[in-house]
Write a protein that holds these residues in place. Structure first.
Motif, short mmCIF file in Angstrom:
data_model
loop_
_atom_site.label_atom_id
_atom_site.label_comp_id
_atom_site.label_asym_id
_atom_site.label_seq_id
_atom_site.Cartn_x
_atom_site.Cartn_y
_atom_site.Cartn_z
N SER A 42 -15.11 -2.74 11.18
CA SER A 42 -15.47 -3.88 9.95
C SER A 42 -16.82 -4.15 10.38
CB SER A 42 -14.46 -4.72 9.84
OG SER A 42 -14.25 -5.51 11.14
N LYS A 43 -17.31 -4.31 11.51
CA LYS A 43 -18.62 -5.16 11.98
C LYS A 43 -19.96 -4.17 11.83
CE LYS A 43 -16.88 -8.56 14.17
NZ LYS A 43 -16.87 -10.04 13.73
N TRP A 47 -21.85 -2.41 5.66
CA TRP A 47 -20.80 -3.03 4.87
C TRP A 47 -20.97 -4.29 4.07
CZ3 TRP A 47 -17.93 1.08 4.34
CH2 TRP A 47 -17.32 1.97 5.29
N THR A 48 -20.69 -4.35 2.92
CA THR A 48 -20.84 -5.65 2.22
C THR A 48 -19.87 -6.41 2.96
OG1 THR A 48 -19.35 -5.42 0.55
CG2 THR A 48 -21.55 -4.63 0.12
N GLU A 49 -20.00 -8.07 2.52
CA GLU A 49 -18.98 -8.90 3.29
C GLU A 49 -17.60 -8.64 2.68
OE1 GLU A 49 -18.23 -13.59 3.25
OE2 GLU A 49 -20.38 -12.88 3.21
N SER A 50 -17.53 -8.25 1.36
CA SER A 50 -16.22 -8.00 0.89
C SER A 50 -15.72 -6.87 1.47
CB SER A 50 -16.12 -7.98 -0.61
OG SER A 50 -16.96 -6.81 -1.19
N ALA A 52 -16.19 -5.40 4.50
CA ALA A 52 -15.96 -5.41 5.73
C ALA A 52 -14.47 -6.43 5.83
CB ALA A 52 -16.80 -6.39 6.44
N THR A 53 -14.49 -7.23 5.10
CA THR A 53 -13.18 -8.07 4.97
C THR A 53 -11.83 -7.27 4.58
OG1 THR A 53 -14.45 -10.10 4.52
CG2 THR A 53 -11.94 -10.07 3.75
N ARG A 56 -11.13 -5.11 7.72
CA ARG A 56 -10.56 -5.83 8.82
C ARG A 56 -9.21 -6.05 8.55
NH1 ARG A 56 -14.38 -8.72 9.20
NH2 ARG A 56 -13.65 -10.55 7.68
#
Length: 78
Positions: A42-43, A47-50, A52-53, A56
């Motif tokens: 996820s890091k 990836w976009t922030e969403s 990655a979230t 994760r």
């Protein structure tokens, strides 16, 4: 009602808003691997922030997506 469907890589890519044909998934994996072993999936910087979230939380919450996320993790590290 509990969702007992089995998720696939294609379904995961669709969930992440990415092209999800077999050929497109293979191209994505080729483009982004090898991911450093020490870097959590996820890091990764692509990836976009969403996205990655989602990745994760799928693993942290052991959601029904966790197994497919683990599969993608392995494919990106080979």
């Amino acid at each position: 009602m509990l969702d007992t469907s089995i998720h696939s890589l294609s379904g995961l890519f669709a969930q992440l808003g990415l092209p999800n044909s077999k050929k497109e998934i293979e191209a994505f994996i080729e483009q982004h691997r090898p991911l450093p072993q020490a870097e959590p999936l996820s890091k990764a910087g692509f990836w976009t922030e969403s996205q990655a979230t989602f990745l994760r939380e799928a693993v942290l919450n052991d959601s029904d997506w966790a197994e497919v996320v683990d599969e993608l993790n392995v494919l990106l590290r080979d």
